[in-house]
Design an enzyme around this catalytic site. Structure first.
Site, PDB file in Angstrom:
ATOM      1  N   SER A 192       0.809  -1.222   0.000  1.00  0.00           N
ATOM      2  CA  SER A 192       0.000   0.000   0.000  1.00  0.00           C
ATOM      3  C   SER A 192       0.840   1.269   0.000  1.00  0.00           C
ATOM      4  O   SER A 192       0.412   2.309   0.493  1.00  0.00           O
ATOM      5  CB  SER A 192      -0.974   0.003   1.191  1.00  0.00           C
ATOM      6  OG  SER A 192      -1.836  -1.116   1.133  1.00  0.00           O
ATOM      7  N   ARG A 193       2.037   1.173  -0.517  1.00  0.00           N
ATOM      8  CA  ARG A 193       2.963   2.311  -0.608  1.00  0.00           C
ATOM      9  C   ARG A 193       3.407   2.839   0.751  1.00  0.00           C
ATOM     10  O   ARG A 193       3.935   3.951   0.856  1.00  0.00           O
ATOM     11  CB  ARG A 193       2.358   3.462  -1.425  1.00  0.00           C
ATOM     12  CG  ARG A 193       2.071   3.107  -2.890  1.00  0.00           C
ATOM     13  CD  ARG A 193       3.371   2.804  -3.622  1.00  0.00           C
ATOM     14  NE  ARG A 193       3.161   2.604  -5.052  1.00  0.00           N
ATOM     15  CZ  ARG A 193       3.048   1.401  -5.629  1.00  0.00           C
ATOM     16  NH1 ARG A 193       3.084   0.297  -4.881  1.00  0.00           N
ATOM     17  NH2 ARG A 193       2.906   1.289  -6.936  1.00  0.00           N
TER      18      ARG A 193
END
Length: 215
Positions: A192-193
């Site tokens: 999710s970065r």
């Protein structure tokens, strides 16, 4: 302006994590650990690194060069001193190196000051190169505008004729540079970065401060 096909290209990073309590106290030790994993993992040219330079007035430029060694003195690479990067390095000693090991979902960003390697180091590496690479280093006026490929081929033929019966010596305009780091950031891709970013900052007493950066 947005191209949705490009914007939708993404990968979720899930291979590993990086925590302050798990990293080495010295960034070169940490780099050595990651370097060992990169070179034992069958990565394609793990020594390829982006070298970012800029002119004195801040115009940036970047290209790929190859790491040839690293130790407590810094990170070593070789090039033509009269090339664009060589001219920029002569006027602005602040540089950045970037390794991207996509197979390991890792980056290492190194910020520091560059200086020329000593002549003995440059001679030793130049003399270890294949004959054709030695010839090319002499023949190519790197970064200069040339008329066509034929110009380069003629220059190579002329240098080959000159050194037909002996190995060429290193030209004065070709040699090594050493980047002495002041900051080294280790980046580990996460889902999710929400990536892990651990930054080492060189302190005035030569110790290293370790901090976590937000992704």
């Amino acid at each position: 302006m947005l191209n949705q096909k490009i914007a939708d290209l993404r990968k979720d990073y899930i291979m590993a994590s990086l925590d302050e309590k798990d990293v080495a106290k010295h960034p070169l030790e940490q780099f050595g650990k990651w370097w060992k994993e990169a070179t034992s993992g069958e990565l394609d040219e793990p020594n390829a690194m982006t070298l970012a330079t800029s002119t004195p007035d801040g115009l940036p430029s970047a290209r790929i060069v190859l790491l040839k060694s690293f130790d407590e003195d810094g990170f070593l690479f070789f090039t033509n001193y009269e090339s664009q990067k060589g001219q920029e390095l002569a006027l602005n000693h602040h540089v950045c190196l970037l390794f991207f090991w996509k197979e390991l979902e890792r980056q290492v960003r190194i910020t520091g000051i560059v200086s020329k390697a000593d002549k003995a180091t440059s001679d030793a590496y130049y003399n270890s190169r294949p004959h054709g690479s030695k010839i090319g280093a002499i023949a190519s006026p790197q970064s200069k505008v040339i008329a066509n490929r034929g110009f380069l081929e003629q220059a190579v033929a002329k240098v080959e004729e000159t050194f037909a019966n002996r190995e060429p010596e290193r030209p004065d305009y070709w040699g090594g540079y050493v980047v002495k780091p002041s900051k080294i950031e280790f980046w580990q891709g996460r889902s999710s970065r929400l990536h892990d970013r651990i930054l080492y900052v060189l302190e005035p007493d030569s110790s290293w401060l370790i901090e976590r950066l937000a992704p």
